[in-house]
Scaffold this motif. Sequence first.
Motif, mmCIF file in Angstrom:
data_model
loop_
_atom_site.group_PDB
_atom_site.id
_atom_site.type_symbol
_atom_site.label_atom_id
_atom_site.label_comp_id
_atom_site.label_asym_id
_atom_site.label_seq_id
_atom_site.Cartn_x
_atom_site.Cartn_y
_atom_site.Cartn_z
ATOM 1 N N VAL A 143 56.729 76.351 80.966
ATOM 2 C CA VAL A 143 58.109 76.637 80.477
ATOM 3 C C VAL A 143 58.838 75.220 80.145
ATOM 4 O O VAL A 143 59.704 75.052 79.082
ATOM 5 C CB VAL A 143 59.237 77.142 81.690
ATOM 6 N N TYR A 144 58.620 74.190 80.796
ATOM 7 C CA TYR A 144 59.115 73.036 80.507
ATOM 8 C C TYR A 144 58.729 72.265 79.054
ATOM 9 O O TYR A 144 59.676 71.847 78.294
ATOM 10 C CB TYR A 144 58.656 71.864 81.653
ATOM 11 N N SER A 145 57.512 72.639 78.555
ATOM 12 C CA SER A 145 56.894 72.118 77.368
ATOM 13 C C SER A 145 57.750 72.888 76.132
ATOM 14 O O SER A 145 57.712 72.157 75.339
ATOM 15 C CB SER A 145 55.516 72.602 77.313
ATOM 16 N N ILE A 146 58.400 74.051 76.493
ATOM 17 C CA ILE A 146 59.086 74.519 75.498
ATOM 18 C C ILE A 146 60.446 74.105 75.621
ATOM 19 O O ILE A 146 61.257 73.708 74.377
ATOM 20 C CB ILE A 146 59.105 75.951 75.631
ATOM 21 N N LEU A 147 61.097 73.820 76.719
ATOM 22 C CA LEU A 147 62.552 73.529 76.923
ATOM 23 C C LEU A 147 62.696 72.163 76.523
ATOM 24 O O LEU A 147 63.882 72.095 75.888
ATOM 25 C CB LEU A 147 62.808 73.657 78.487
ATOM 26 N N LYS A 148 61.934 71.395 76.774
ATOM 27 C CA LYS A 148 62.167 70.260 76.311
ATOM 28 C C LYS A 148 62.536 69.651 75.032
ATOM 29 O O LYS A 148 63.022 68.620 74.443
ATOM 30 C CB LYS A 148 60.985 68.923 76.854
ATOM 31 N N GLU A 149 61.979 70.608 74.035
ATOM 32 C CA GLU A 149 62.103 70.717 72.617
ATOM 33 C C GLU A 149 63.448 71.204 72.322
ATOM 34 O O GLU A 149 63.857 71.295 71.229
ATOM 35 C CB GLU A 149 60.989 71.140 72.067
ATOM 36 N N LYS A 150 63.876 71.893 73.306
ATOM 37 C CA LYS A 150 65.065 72.939 72.963
ATOM 38 C C LYS A 150 66.550 72.271 73.517
ATOM 39 O O LYS A 150 67.574 72.364 73.071
ATOM 40 C CB LYS A 150 64.829 74.087 73.436
ATOM 41 N N VAL A 151 66.240 71.335 74.532
ATOM 42 C CA VAL A 151 67.511 70.913 75.289
ATOM 43 C C VAL A 151 67.283 69.317 75.323
ATOM 44 O O VAL A 151 66.310 68.848 75.971
ATOM 45 C CB VAL A 151 67.618 71.410 76.761
ATOM 46 N N LYS A 152 68.260 68.746 74.829
ATOM 47 C CA LYS A 152 68.338 67.271 74.683
ATOM 48 C C LYS A 152 68.127 66.551 75.854
ATOM 49 O O LYS A 152 67.265 65.565 76.267
ATOM 50 C CB LYS A 152 69.445 66.660 74.202
ATOM 51 N N ASN A 153 68.750 67.045 76.922
ATOM 52 C CA ASN A 153 68.823 66.354 78.454
ATOM 53 C C ASN A 153 68.421 67.401 79.410
ATOM 54 O O ASN A 153 68.909 68.116 80.092
ATOM 55 C CB ASN A 153 70.466 65.939 78.652
ATOM 56 N N CYS A 154 67.003 67.276 79.611
ATOM 57 C CA CYS A 154 66.367 68.203 80.276
ATOM 58 C C CYS A 154 65.141 67.348 81.351
ATOM 59 O O CYS A 154 64.501 66.319 81.054
ATOM 60 C CB CYS A 154 65.238 68.980 79.212
ATOM 61 N N ARG A 155 65.343 67.620 82.453
ATOM 62 C CA ARG A 155 64.558 66.907 83.582
ATOM 63 C C ARG A 155 63.854 67.827 84.209
ATOM 64 O O ARG A 155 64.039 68.863 84.924
ATOM 65 C CB ARG A 155 65.602 66.314 84.482
ATOM 66 N N PHE A 156 62.489 67.512 84.550
ATOM 67 C CA PHE A 156 61.485 68.246 85.341
ATOM 68 C C PHE A 156 60.669 67.269 86.201
ATOM 69 O O PHE A 156 60.311 66.262 86.156
ATOM 70 C CB PHE A 156 60.291 68.796 84.430
ATOM 71 N N GLU A 157 61.106 67.824 87.624
ATOM 72 C CA GLU A 157 60.161 67.210 88.895
ATOM 73 C C GLU A 157 58.941 68.005 89.330
ATOM 74 O O GLU A 157 59.126 69.148 89.450
ATOM 75 C CB GLU A 157 61.217 66.889 89.708
ATOM 76 N N ILE A 158 58.183 67.584 89.471
ATOM 77 C CA ILE A 158 56.957 68.042 90.451
ATOM 78 C C ILE A 158 57.242 67.281 91.844
ATOM 79 O O ILE A 158 56.738 65.984 91.801
ATOM 80 C CB ILE A 158 55.656 67.802 89.901
ATOM 81 N N ILE A 159 57.222 67.838 92.849
ATOM 82 C CA ILE A 159 57.551 67.437 94.190
ATOM 83 C C ILE A 159 56.474 67.409 94.813
ATOM 84 O O ILE A 159 55.945 68.599 95.210
ATOM 85 C CB ILE A 159 58.804 67.990 94.762
ATOM 86 N N ASP A 160 55.757 66.390 95.347
ATOM 87 C CA ASP A 160 54.331 66.397 95.946
ATOM 88 C C ASP A 160 54.757 67.011 97.589
ATOM 89 O O ASP A 160 55.586 66.875 98.257
ATOM 90 C CB ASP A 160 53.969 64.851 96.197
ATOM 91 N N GLU A 161 53.983 68.127 97.659
ATOM 92 C CA GLU A 161 53.743 68.606 99.098
ATOM 93 C C GLU A 161 54.915 69.690 99.403
ATOM 94 O O GLU A 161 55.044 70.137 100.424
ATOM 95 C CB GLU A 161 53.559 67.527 100.264
ATOM 96 N N ALA A 162 55.940 69.558 98.328
ATOM 97 C CA ALA A 162 57.052 70.535 98.935
ATOM 98 C C ALA A 162 56.703 72.038 98.624
ATOM 99 O O ALA A 162 55.832 72.527 97.905
ATOM 100 C CB ALA A 162 58.273 70.324 97.746
#
Length: 252
Positions: free
Chosen positions: A213-232
């Motif tokens: 989803v992020y790979s698509i969103l980042k091309e559509k929304v200028k200010n887009c932040r994606f975090e992968i949180i270790d062990e969460a």
Amino acid sequence: MFEHFEVTITPLNRKRMVRIYLPKSYHHNEEKSYPVLYMHDGQNLFKDEDAGFGVAWGISDFLEKSTIELIVVGIDCNNEGFKRLDEYGPWKSQVFHELLGETGGEGKDYIDFIVRELKPLIDEKYRTKPEDTSMAGSSMGGLISTYAACTYPHVFRKIASVSSAYWFNQAEIEDLIKQSDLSAIEKFYLDIGTHEVTEHIDCKRYVESSEAVYSILKEKVKNCRFEIIDEAVHNEAAWKKRVPTIFSYLFS
């Protein structure tokens, strides 16, 4: 300060509790208006004693200590059987077909209710900035928040999609994002933990689902932040730890 009242989700003919958090300054400065954040699973947002699993996000505790001032509208989920999946699922899904049969498909009615009935009610009842409206949710709440961003991008300008269950409607949500004009979205936050597991959905599927989803969103929304949180993991205690990051990103 908290207020709560019951509403009827008209398209679904179901009554539901709505929980309102008002900032400390709300009754001290009657000239001031506030942005509004709509959130799903309202019973899990503020107080541990109300939360389904005994731990809330602690959003009010965080806001009381921060400089961020906004009204938070928490809409309780449907706890009847597996109706939560139906209301937060924009399209029908076969993911749990062996266990539950077909689920989902009521998400459009649910979001239409928020936009057409609940938001006008909140804007009339409280001193809001109607044009400054956001939405956030976790798991299935993240899926339906992303759907809302795509269907009402000029209403919900900031979105937080936390530990999202995109896998429930993976192909459909990806297609919708591709087809949507998201230029009006100001900020979009999404994340996923590396140890998230629910039912027969493993952590690998969770991570890959959000990455897609992020790979698509980042091309559509200028200010887009994606975090992968270790062990969460996948629960309110984990999301509580991310509240400062999420709110600071969206509202600072």
